[in-house]
Design a protein around this motif. Sequence first.
Motif, PDB file in Angstrom:
ATOM      1  N   ALA A 151      18.491   9.304  -1.274  1.00 18.35           N
ATOM      2  CA  ALA A 151      18.046   9.836   0.021  1.00 18.35           C
ATOM      3  C   ALA A 151      16.640  10.393  -0.108  1.00 18.35           C
ATOM      4  O   ALA A 151      15.843  10.322   0.842  1.00 18.35           O
ATOM      5  N   ASP A 152      16.299  10.938  -1.295  1.00 19.50           N
ATOM      6  CA  ASP A 152      14.942  11.458  -1.508  1.00 19.50           C
ATOM      7  C   ASP A 152      13.910  10.336  -1.397  1.00 19.50           C
ATOM      8  O   ASP A 152      12.811  10.549  -0.867  1.00 19.50           O
ATOM      9  N   LEU A 153      14.242   9.152  -1.913  1.00 21.55           N
ATOM     10  CA  LEU A 153      13.337   8.004  -1.837  1.00 21.55           C
ATOM     11  C   LEU A 153      13.144   7.581  -0.380  1.00 21.55           C
ATOM     12  O   LEU A 153      12.024   7.318   0.063  1.00 21.55           O
ATOM     13  N   TRP A 154      14.219   7.525   0.365  1.00 22.14           N
ATOM     14  CA  TRP A 154      14.142   7.178   1.786  1.00 22.14           C
ATOM     15  C   TRP A 154      13.227   8.150   2.528  1.00 22.14           C
ATOM     16  O   TRP A 154      12.351   7.747   3.290  1.00 22.14           O
ATOM     17  N   LEU A 155      13.421   9.446   2.264  1.00 20.35           N
ATOM     18  CA  LEU A 155      12.624  10.462   2.953  1.00 20.35           C
ATOM     19  C   LEU A 155      11.161  10.417   2.510  1.00 20.35           C
ATOM     20  O   LEU A 155      10.257  10.654   3.317  1.00 20.35           O
ATOM     21  N   SER A 156      10.911  10.096   1.225  1.00 20.23           N
ATOM     22  CA  SER A 156       9.527   9.964   0.747  1.00 20.23           C
ATOM     23  C   SER A 156       8.826   8.806   1.440  1.00 20.23           C
ATOM     24  O   SER A 156       7.654   8.908   1.826  1.00 20.23           O
ATOM     25  N   LEU A 157       9.529   7.705   1.607  1.00 18.39           N
ATOM     26  CA  LEU A 157       8.965   6.546   2.295  1.00 18.39           C
ATOM     27  C   LEU A 157       8.687   6.866   3.760  1.00 18.39           C
ATOM     28  O   LEU A 157       7.650   6.477   4.311  1.00 18.39           O
ATOM     29  N   ARG A 158       9.572   7.604   4.374  1.00 24.50           N
ATOM     30  CA  ARG A 158       9.349   8.002   5.771  1.00 24.50           C
ATOM     31  C   ARG A 158       8.137   8.921   5.879  1.00 24.50           C
ATOM     32  O   ARG A 158       7.317   8.774   6.794  1.00 24.50           O
ATOM     33  N   SER A 159       8.022   9.859   4.941  1.00 24.34           N
ATOM     34  CA  SER A 159       6.884  10.790   4.973  1.00 24.34           C
ATOM     35  C   SER A 159       5.570  10.057   4.769  1.00 24.34           C
ATOM     36  O   SER A 159       4.521  10.493   5.262  1.00 24.34           O
ATOM     37  N   ALA A 160       5.621   8.928   4.024  1.00 20.51           N
ATOM     38  CA  ALA A 160       4.410   8.151   3.773  1.00 20.51           C
ATOM     39  C   ALA A 160       4.034   7.262   4.961  1.00 20.51           C
ATOM     40  O   ALA A 160       3.009   6.585   4.925  1.00 20.51           O
ATOM     41  N   GLU A 186       0.830  -1.206   0.000  1.00 21.97           N
ATOM     42  CA  GLU A 186       0.000   0.000   0.000  1.00 21.97           C
ATOM     43  C   GLU A 186       0.865   1.257   0.000  1.00 21.97           C
ATOM     44  O   GLU A 186       0.611   2.217  -0.739  1.00 21.97           O
ATOM     45  N   LEU A 187       1.921   1.245   0.789  1.00 24.38           N
ATOM     46  CA  LEU A 187       2.814   2.397   0.863  1.00 24.38           C
ATOM     47  C   LEU A 187       3.550   2.611  -0.459  1.00 24.38           C
ATOM     48  O   LEU A 187       3.682   3.745  -0.935  1.00 24.38           O
ATOM     49  N   LEU A 188       4.017   1.530  -1.071  1.00 17.96           N
ATOM     50  CA  LEU A 188       4.707   1.654  -2.358  1.00 17.96           C
ATOM     51  C   LEU A 188       3.775   2.185  -3.439  1.00 17.96           C
ATOM     52  O   LEU A 188       4.167   3.005  -4.271  1.00 17.96           O
ATOM     53  N   ALA A 189       2.548   1.711  -3.441  1.00 16.84           N
ATOM     54  CA  ALA A 189       1.571   2.203  -4.420  1.00 16.84           C
ATOM     55  C   ALA A 189       1.345   3.699  -4.247  1.00 16.84           C
ATOM     56  O   ALA A 189       1.200   4.444  -5.222  1.00 16.84           O
ATOM     57  N   ALA A 190       1.362   4.155  -3.001  1.00 15.71           N
ATOM     58  CA  ALA A 190       1.135   5.575  -2.731  1.00 15.71           C
ATOM     59  C   ALA A 190       2.261   6.434  -3.284  1.00 15.71           C
ATOM     60  O   ALA A 190       2.015   7.473  -3.901  1.00 15.71           O
ATOM     61  N   ILE A 191       3.517   6.011  -3.102  1.00 13.05           N
ATOM     62  CA  ILE A 191       4.610   6.849  -3.584  1.00 13.05           C
ATOM     63  C   ILE A 191       4.855   6.668  -5.082  1.00 13.05           C
ATOM     64  O   ILE A 191       5.446   7.532  -5.719  1.00 13.05           O
ATOM     65  N   CYS A 192       4.384   5.528  -5.649  1.00 25.09           N
ATOM     66  CA  CYS A 192       4.490   5.340  -7.101  1.00 25.09           C
ATOM     67  C   CYS A 192       3.374   6.072  -7.844  1.00 25.09           C
ATOM     68  O   CYS A 192       3.476   6.301  -9.049  1.00 25.09           O
ATOM     69  N   GLY A 193       2.284   6.397  -7.128  1.00 26.33           N
ATOM     70  CA  GLY A 193       1.151   7.055  -7.760  1.00 26.33           C
ATOM     71  C   GLY A 193       0.284   6.115  -8.554  1.00 26.33           C
ATOM     72  O   GLY A 193      -0.579   6.540  -9.322  1.00 26.33           O
ATOM     73  N   ALA A 194       0.493   4.803  -8.406  1.00 24.99           N
ATOM     74  CA  ALA A 194      -0.299   3.802  -9.127  1.00 24.99           C
ATOM     75  C   ALA A 194      -0.199   2.483  -8.385  1.00 24.99           C
ATOM     76  O   ALA A 194       0.778   2.251  -7.661  1.00 24.99           O
ATOM     77  N   PRO A 195      -1.191   1.588  -8.544  1.00 22.16           N
ATOM     78  CA  PRO A 195      -1.126   0.282  -7.887  1.00 22.16           C
ATOM     79  C   PRO A 195       0.110  -0.489  -8.330  1.00 22.16           C
ATOM     80  O   PRO A 195       0.524  -0.422  -9.490  1.00 22.16           O
ATOM     81  N   LEU A 196       0.721  -1.212  -7.415  1.00 21.28           N
ATOM     82  CA  LEU A 196       1.876  -2.026  -7.740  1.00 21.28           C
ATOM     83  C   LEU A 196       1.406  -3.267  -8.491  1.00 21.28           C
ATOM     84  O   LEU A 196       0.499  -3.960  -8.052  1.00 21.28           O
ATOM     85  N   SER A 197       2.043  -3.557  -9.634  1.00 19.76           N
ATOM     86  CA  SER A 197       1.553  -4.628 -10.504  1.00 19.76           C
ATOM     87  C   SER A 197       1.942  -6.018 -10.026  1.00 19.76           C
ATOM     88  O   SER A 197       1.408  -7.006 -10.514  1.00 19.76           O
ATOM     89  N   LEU A 198       2.876  -6.127  -9.096  1.00 14.59           N
ATOM     90  CA  LEU A 198       3.290  -7.461  -8.663  1.00 14.59           C
ATOM     91  C   LEU A 198       2.745  -7.775  -7.276  1.00 14.59           C
ATOM     92  O   LEU A 198       2.381  -6.889  -6.518  1.00 14.59           O
ATOM     93  N   GLY A 199       2.684  -9.069  -6.984  1.00 12.07           N
ATOM     94  CA  GLY A 199       2.257  -9.498  -5.661  1.00 12.07           C
ATOM     95  C   GLY A 199       3.407  -9.378  -4.685  1.00 12.07           C
ATOM     96  O   GLY A 199       4.396  -8.714  -4.950  1.00 12.07           O
TER      97      GLY A 199
END
Length: 229
Positions: A203-212, A149-162
């Motif tokens: 580092a931007d990705l790390w911080l985006s994940l933390r913010s999410a 759910e968190l990855l889908a949020a930062i990708c802006g789209a549902p994650l296609s893999l299980g």
Amino acid sequence: MTLDAVVRAEARTLADYDGAVAAVDFGDVAAEHRALTQGAAIAWLPQRRIVRAEGSERVPFLHGQLSSDVKSLAPGRGQASLLLNAQGRVEGILALYDAGEALEIACDAGSVGAVRARLERFLIADDVELETEADPAACIGVAGPRARELLAAICGAPLSLGHEWARAEVEIDGVPTRVLARGELRVPFYELVVAASASRDPADLWLSLRSAGAVPAGTAAYEILRVES
């Protein structure tokens, strides 16, 4: 700041882990374990390495060298695998993925040299080329019941893999990112691999994940989860 600097500044303890210096904890191992098992946690994975196997005979060659059924692996899928010696001793604990034009062998820095040497020793006339990818700019683990759910949020789209043994390529904030899903834990676990040539610091990705909402977790909490699993 670089990802290395950001994580080192946040971590309470650092120590060698499978061939690289990683964060042992961020001050509260119990809270980190709760995030891994009940929410979403992120982990810095500086030890992860990938060996690419290319060539027309890569599948039968690795099928004969590894413990898993490589011939059954479909594009975009992955599997757990072991590299064993003649006496059955484990020489490498691997995650294997079919990237279409190549097979990707993910392992840790402490064993990547031995894994390559062992495979190359049995390469005789096989049409197979092995290449260790340049160290990624980052490998960040995202784990827990809310990881997808968190990855889908930062990708802006549902994650296609299980969440079990699969591979996908996505863009996160405009940065091409390889997502490797692993299935050996009792919770979903994804590795985000950012190439060394990425235009933005991970580092931007790390911080985006933390913010999410992701909680940083170290190797101490991960090892508890690994043993539980």
